[in-house]
Each structure stands twice: as structure tokens, then as C-alpha cells.
Design a protein around this motif. Structure first.
Motif, PDB file in Angstrom:
ATOM      1  N   LEU A  34       1.259  -1.245  -0.193  1.00 16.80           N
ATOM      2  CA  LEU A  34      -0.033   0.237   0.628  1.00 16.80           C
ATOM      3  C   LEU A  34       0.850   1.148  -0.204  1.00 16.80           C
ATOM      4  O   LEU A  34       1.781   1.524   1.191  1.00 16.80           O
ATOM      5  N   GLY A  35       0.438   2.269  -0.913  1.00 16.48           N
ATOM      6  CA  GLY A  35       1.455   3.668  -0.924  1.00 16.48           C
ATOM      7  C   GLY A  35       0.274   4.529   0.130  1.00 16.48           C
ATOM      8  O   GLY A  35      -0.700   3.661   0.763  1.00 16.48           O
ATOM      9  N   PRO A  36       1.681   4.994   0.114  1.00 17.37           N
ATOM     10  CA  PRO A  36       0.419   6.675   1.641  1.00 17.37           C
ATOM     11  C   PRO A  36      -0.636   6.343   0.896  1.00 17.37           C
ATOM     12  O   PRO A  36      -1.748   7.104   2.051  1.00 17.37           O
ATOM     13  N   MET A  37      -1.179   6.549   0.221  1.00 14.70           N
ATOM     14  CA  MET A  37      -2.581   7.052  -0.216  1.00 14.70           C
ATOM     15  C   MET A  37      -3.864   6.466  -0.222  1.00 14.70           C
ATOM     16  O   MET A  37      -4.776   6.653   0.566  1.00 14.70           O
ATOM     17  N   GLU A  38      -3.184   5.164  -0.623  1.00 14.93           N
ATOM     18  CA  GLU A  38      -3.826   4.167   0.199  1.00 14.93           C
ATOM     19  C   GLU A  38      -3.804   3.927   1.616  1.00 14.93           C
ATOM     20  O   GLU A  38      -5.086   2.997   1.767  1.00 14.93           O
ATOM     21  N   HIS A  39      -2.995   3.458   2.107  1.00 12.14           N
ATOM     22  CA  HIS A  39      -3.158   3.901   3.504  1.00 12.14           C
ATOM     23  C   HIS A  39      -4.262   4.697   3.543  1.00 12.14           C
ATOM     24  O   HIS A  39      -5.137   4.013   4.537  1.00 12.14           O
ATOM     25  N   SER A  40      -4.361   6.144   3.567  1.00 13.35           N
ATOM     26  CA  SER A  40      -4.552   7.266   4.334  1.00 13.35           C
ATOM     27  C   SER A  40      -6.518   6.220   4.581  1.00 13.35           C
ATOM     28  O   SER A  40      -7.340   6.898   4.340  1.00 13.35           O
ATOM     29  N   HIS A  41      -6.248   5.814   2.478  1.00 14.45           N
ATOM     30  CA  HIS A  41      -7.789   5.718   2.460  1.00 14.45           C
ATOM     31  C   HIS A  41      -8.717   4.423   2.665  1.00 14.45           C
ATOM     32  O   HIS A  41      -9.723   3.974   3.568  1.00 14.45           O
ATOM     33  N   ARG A  42      -7.638   3.304   3.130  1.00  8.26           N
ATOM     34  CA  ARG A  42      -7.841   2.009   4.462  1.00  8.26           C
ATOM     35  C   ARG A  42      -8.192   2.735   5.997  1.00  8.26           C
ATOM     36  O   ARG A  42      -9.332   2.041   5.556  1.00  8.26           O
ATOM     37  N   ALA A  43      -7.294   3.847   5.999  1.00  7.56           N
ATOM     38  CA  ALA A  43      -8.345   4.454   7.560  1.00  7.56           C
ATOM     39  C   ALA A  43      -9.902   4.377   7.468  1.00  7.56           C
ATOM     40  O   ALA A  43      -9.787   4.615   7.913  1.00  7.56           O
ATOM     41  N   MET A  44      -9.703   5.352   6.489  1.00  8.12           N
ATOM     42  CA  MET A  44     -11.477   6.579   6.311  1.00  8.12           C
ATOM     43  C   MET A  44     -12.034   5.207   6.007  1.00  8.12           C
ATOM     44  O   MET A  44     -12.927   5.698   6.120  1.00  8.12           O
ATOM     45  N   MET A  45     -11.979   3.886   5.108  1.00  7.15           N
ATOM     46  CA  MET A  45     -12.999   2.826   5.442  1.00  7.15           C
ATOM     47  C   MET A  45     -12.611   1.652   5.937  1.00  7.15           C
ATOM     48  O   MET A  45     -13.559   1.227   5.751  1.00  7.15           O
ATOM     49  N   ALA A  46     -11.887   1.618   7.081  1.00  7.61           N
ATOM     50  CA  ALA A  46     -11.839   1.243   8.033  1.00  7.61           C
ATOM     51  C   ALA A  46     -13.546   0.044   8.279  1.00  7.61           C
ATOM     52  O   ALA A  46     -13.463  -0.860   8.904  1.00  7.61           O
ATOM     53  N   ALA A  47     -14.054   1.659   9.007  1.00 10.92           N
ATOM     54  CA  ALA A  47     -15.046   1.023   9.981  1.00 10.92           C
ATOM     55  C   ALA A  47     -16.621   0.343   8.570  1.00 10.92           C
ATOM     56  O   ALA A  47     -16.568  -0.726   9.076  1.00 10.92           O
ATOM     57  N   ALA A  48     -16.578   0.677   7.491  1.00  8.55           N
ATOM     58  CA  ALA A  48     -17.151  -0.030   7.008  1.00  8.55           C
ATOM     59  C   ALA A  48     -16.912  -1.283   5.941  1.00  8.55           C
ATOM     60  O   ALA A  48     -18.020  -1.753   5.843  1.00  8.55           O
ATOM     61  N   ASP A  49     -15.349  -1.020   6.302  1.00  4.18           N
ATOM     62  CA  ASP A  49     -14.937  -2.547   5.159  1.00  4.18           C
ATOM     63  C   ASP A  49     -15.725  -3.596   6.377  1.00  4.18           C
ATOM     64  O   ASP A  49     -15.390  -4.939   5.874  1.00  4.18           O
ATOM     65  N   ALA A  50     -15.070  -3.572   7.608  1.00  2.00           N
ATOM     66  CA  ALA A  50     -15.408  -4.296   8.868  1.00  2.00           C
ATOM     67  C   ALA A  50     -17.085  -4.843   9.109  1.00  2.00           C
ATOM     68  O   ALA A  50     -17.088  -5.731   8.976  1.00  2.00           O
ATOM     69  N   ALA A  51     -17.356  -3.368   8.280  1.00  2.00           N
ATOM     70  CA  ALA A  51     -19.301  -3.461   8.576  1.00  2.00           C
ATOM     71  C   ALA A  51     -19.439  -4.836   7.601  1.00  2.00           C
ATOM     72  O   ALA A  51     -20.261  -5.705   7.701  1.00  2.00           O
ATOM     73  N   GLU A  52     -18.495  -4.715   6.396  1.00  2.35           N
ATOM     74  CA  GLU A  52     -18.829  -5.419   4.984  1.00  2.35           C
ATOM     75  C   GLU A  52     -18.736  -7.227   5.087  1.00  2.35           C
ATOM     76  O   GLU A  52     -18.593  -7.967   4.446  1.00  2.35           O
ATOM     77  N   MET A  53     -17.399  -7.298   5.958  1.00  2.00           N
ATOM     78  CA  MET A  53     -16.486  -8.150   5.937  1.00  2.00           C
ATOM     79  C   MET A  53     -17.738 -10.005   6.469  1.00  2.00           C
ATOM     80  O   MET A  53     -18.163  -9.809   7.815  1.00  2.00           O
ATOM     81  N   SER A  54     -17.492 -10.531   5.973  1.00  2.00           N
ATOM     82  CA  SER A  54     -18.424 -11.684   6.460  1.00  2.00           C
ATOM     83  C   SER A  54     -17.657 -12.480   7.289  1.00  2.00           C
ATOM     84  O   SER A  54     -16.397 -12.533   7.781  1.00  2.00           O
ATOM     85  N   ASP A  55     -18.007 -13.376   8.120  1.00  2.00           N
ATOM     86  CA  ASP A  55     -16.649 -14.345   9.372  1.00  2.00           C
ATOM     87  C   ASP A  55     -16.518 -14.774   8.953  1.00  2.00           C
ATOM     88  O   ASP A  55     -15.359 -15.227   9.748  1.00  2.00           O
ATOM     89  N   SER A  56     -16.542 -15.696   6.934  1.00  4.02           N
ATOM     90  CA  SER A  56     -15.496 -16.795   7.067  1.00  4.02           C
ATOM     91  C   SER A  56     -14.203 -16.091   6.397  1.00  4.02           C
ATOM     92  O   SER A  56     -13.299 -16.116   6.862  1.00  4.02           O
ATOM     93  N   GLN A  57     -14.333 -14.580   5.936  1.00  7.17           N
ATOM     94  CA  GLN A  57     -13.018 -13.530   5.379  1.00  7.17           C
ATOM     95  C   GLN A  57     -12.486 -13.754   6.705  1.00  7.17           C
ATOM     96  O   GLN A  57     -11.388 -13.549   7.017  1.00  7.17           O
ATOM     97  N   THR A  58     -12.881 -13.430   8.021  1.00 11.06           N
ATOM     98  CA  THR A  58     -12.787 -12.796   9.062  1.00 11.06           C
ATOM     99  C   THR A  58     -11.836 -13.778   9.943  1.00 11.06           C
ATOM    100  O   THR A  58     -10.292 -13.864  10.418  1.00 11.06           O
ATOM    101  N   SER A  59     -12.560 -15.271   9.200  1.00 11.12           N
ATOM    102  CA  SER A  59     -11.444 -16.298  10.004  1.00 11.12           C
ATOM    103  C   SER A  59     -10.415 -16.962   9.310  1.00 11.12           C
ATOM    104  O   SER A  59      -9.120 -17.624  10.182  1.00 11.12           O
ATOM    105  N   GLU A  60     -10.191 -16.564   8.037  1.00 13.39           N
ATOM    106  CA  GLU A  60      -8.891 -16.682   7.198  1.00 13.39           C
ATOM    107  C   GLU A  60      -8.038 -15.685   7.253  1.00 13.39           C
ATOM    108  O   GLU A  60      -6.490 -16.210   7.660  1.00 13.39           O
ATOM    109  N   THR A  61      -7.842 -14.765   8.333  1.00 17.40           N
ATOM    110  CA  THR A  61      -6.880 -13.871   8.605  1.00 17.40           C
ATOM    111  C   THR A  61      -6.682 -13.790   9.847  1.00 17.40           C
ATOM    112  O   THR A  61      -7.416 -13.315  10.830  1.00 17.40           O
TER     113      THR A  61
END
Length: 298
Positions: free
Chosen positions: A119-146
Motif C-alpha cells: 500500500l502506498g501513502p494515499m492507499e493507507h489514508s483511504h484504508r484508514a477512512m474506510m476501515a469501519a465500512a470494510d469491517a461492517a461488510e466483511m463476512s465471518d468466513s473472511q475474518t476467520s481466514e486472517t
């Protein structure tokens, strides 16, 4: 005569290519063991660069050596060389070839970084802003794999936290399950640090005031070394620890054993060395953070 010259040059080119390929394969032995999926990608890229660089180096040095040995002016020959104007065809060739090589290297490098999910600097910033939304949409199966692990960097110690709430476990030694995708959430309490594991070929700056996600996949069980790759102050050389890659069963057993262990203050080399010179006044330094209190201290 022309055919003979072409055959000689072709044989020389083949010999140089074979030597370059051998050197590229030898480059794999210059690094620690490949302990992560990313290390294979990085080593392949490095081997490619070594092969290409060796071919260019031997070609240039060989041409210069031939010129020095067989194309020298006669002794006491002080006359000027032939007057030659620009050669458009030659200029196009020696411009097009380096340009093509640079594009090839850039494209291959980008492909490797893309596969590693760098991830580049801009992608890190975008990832930080979208973290909450991504966490809400992530399925249980995806979470268990990481496997998600929090990493806290401070002057001068690493602290790793596994899980949340009452079941959380902390350590000063990074434990990882083998062949599982790892997601580190990096945070610095003070200054810029760098998480670097040579055997994994991965490095990520840890920036104060920002949580940074960093992912990789260990593929080889064993004990490796984690170092601070950024100069973070007087005792930064002491800011290193072990990375233990275990089978998933051994990893779960370690977590269970650590969870029932009472937290204790871990040995901290920086704090210990600072305490030994506490009465010295000949030089100033940042006071190290207190030794971390963890369930498991290496």
C-alpha cells in the motif's frame, strides 16, 4: 568474414547469457531462508535484476576489454581518429533498448508489489477512512481466514496483542501460525519506527498517529528476527525481537497457555542500559518507555 564475426558474437552472447542466468540463480543464496509467500516474489524479482544486470555488465566490460586489447592505436600514433557524424540508426537502438529495459523492470516490479498488496501513502489514508465500512461488510468466513494482530511500537520495544477484551493476550515476541494470512495493525506511540523481518522480505514504516494495516503469509516454521529499520533514537539497535512461526495447533496452544499467564514486566534492553548510565551527565538521551507488561515475555 561477416558470417564468422556474427557466429563469434553470437557465441559470446550465449556465453554471457548463461553466466548471467547462473548468477541470477546464485542470488537466491544471498538471503536468509524464504519464510513467507512474499519472500518468493521478492527473491524472484531480485534474481531477475541480478541476471539482467550481470548481462549488461559483462557485455559492456567485454566490449571495452576487446577495444583496449585489439583496437588500440599503434605506438607513437598521435593522429586523430576518423571523423564520424551522428548515426541515427545507432542512436535509435541505444535509446530504445534502455527504454524498453526500464519499462520491463518497472512493469515487473509493479506486478510483484501488486501481488504483495503493498500500500502506498494515499492507499493507507483511504484504508484508514474506510476501515469501519470494510469491517461492517466483511463476512465471518473472511475474518476467520486472517489472523489479526495489533503491533505497538515505542522507544524502544515491540508489543504484540492478540484478540480483544478479556481474552486478549500480549507478548514481546511475535508468534504467527504457519500458512495463514497475517494482518498486522501497526501503531507507534512516539516516533517513526520500521517493522522489518528479513526472512519475510517485508518492511513497513510505523507512523505516529496512524494505524497501518500490513499483511503477509508465513510459509515456513521456525524462529526469525524482527528489527527496527528506522533510526528511532539512542537505543534503536536494541529494538528487536524474535518472530516464531508455528503450526496452527501449536499457535493455538501457545495462545491458550499465554492467556492463563499473569502479566509481568518484560525485560527491556533499552531500559536496562539506560538505568546503568542514569547517573551519567555527559550526554543526553530520550528516556526509554517503561518495560511493557505482557502475558508472554521472550
Amino acid at each position: 568474414m561477416k558470417v564468422r564475426l556474427v557466429l563469434i558474437l553470437g557465441a559470446v552472447a550465449v556465453a554471457i547469457a548463461l553466466i548471467s542466468l547462473w548468477m541470477g540463480q546464485a542470488a537466491y543464496t544471498w538471503f536468509p531462508p524464504q519464510a513467507s509467500a512474499e519472500s518468493i516474489l521478492v527473491d524472484n524479482l531480485f534474481s531477475f535484476l541480478v541476471t539482467l544486470g550481470t548481462f549488461i555488465f559483462l557485455g559492456v566490460v567485454g566490449t571495452l576489454t576487446y577495444s583496449v586489447l585489439f583496437q588500440r592505436a599503434e605506438k607513437y600514433d598521435l593522429s586523430d581518429g576518423p571523423h564520424i557524424e551522428g548515426n541515427v540508426k545507432l542512436e535509435i537502438i541505444w535509446t530504445a533498448i534502455p527504454f524498453a529495459l526500464v519499462i520491463w523492470i518497472a512493469g515487473y516490479s509493479y506486478q510483484i508489489y501488486d501481488q504483495m498488496s503493498i500500500l502506498g501513502p494515499m492507499e493507507h489514508s483511504h484504508r484508514a477512512m474506510m476501515a469501519a465500512a470494510d469491517a461492517a461488510e466483511m463476512s465471518d468466513s473472511q475474518t476467520s481466514e486472517t489472523e489479526r494482530i495489533q503491533v505497538l511500537a515505542r522507544q524502544w520495544a515491540w508489543v504484540f496483542r492478540y484478540g480483544n477484551g478479556a481474552d486478549a493476550v500480549s507478548s514481546t515476541e511475535l508468534h504467527l501460525p504457519n500458512n495463514r494470512r497475517i494482518k498486522l495493525v501497526l501503531h507507534s506511540e512516539d516516533v517513526l519506527h520500521g517493522l522489518y523481518i528479513p526472512a519475510f522480505r517485508v518492511k513497513q514504516d510505523v507512523i505516529p498517529g496512524r494505524d497501518i494495516d500490513f499483511e503477509f503469509t508465513p510459509i515456513r516454521e521456525g524462529k526469525y528476527r524482527l528489527r527496527d529499520s528506522e533510526y528511532s533514537g539512542t537505543y534503536f539497535a536494541a529494538m528487536q525481537t524474535d518472530v516464531v512461526v508455528q503450526s496452527p495447533d501449536d499457535y493455538q496452544k501457545w495462545l491458550a497457555d499465554a492467556a492463563i499467564t499473569a502479566p509481568v514486566a518484560a525485560y527491556n534492553r533499552a531500559a536496562s542500559e539506560y538505568a546503568k548510565r542514569a547517573n551519567a551527565t555527559n550526554w543526553a538521551t530520550v528516556v526509554p518507555a517503561a518495560p511493557p507488561v505482557v502475558n508472554y515475555a521472550n
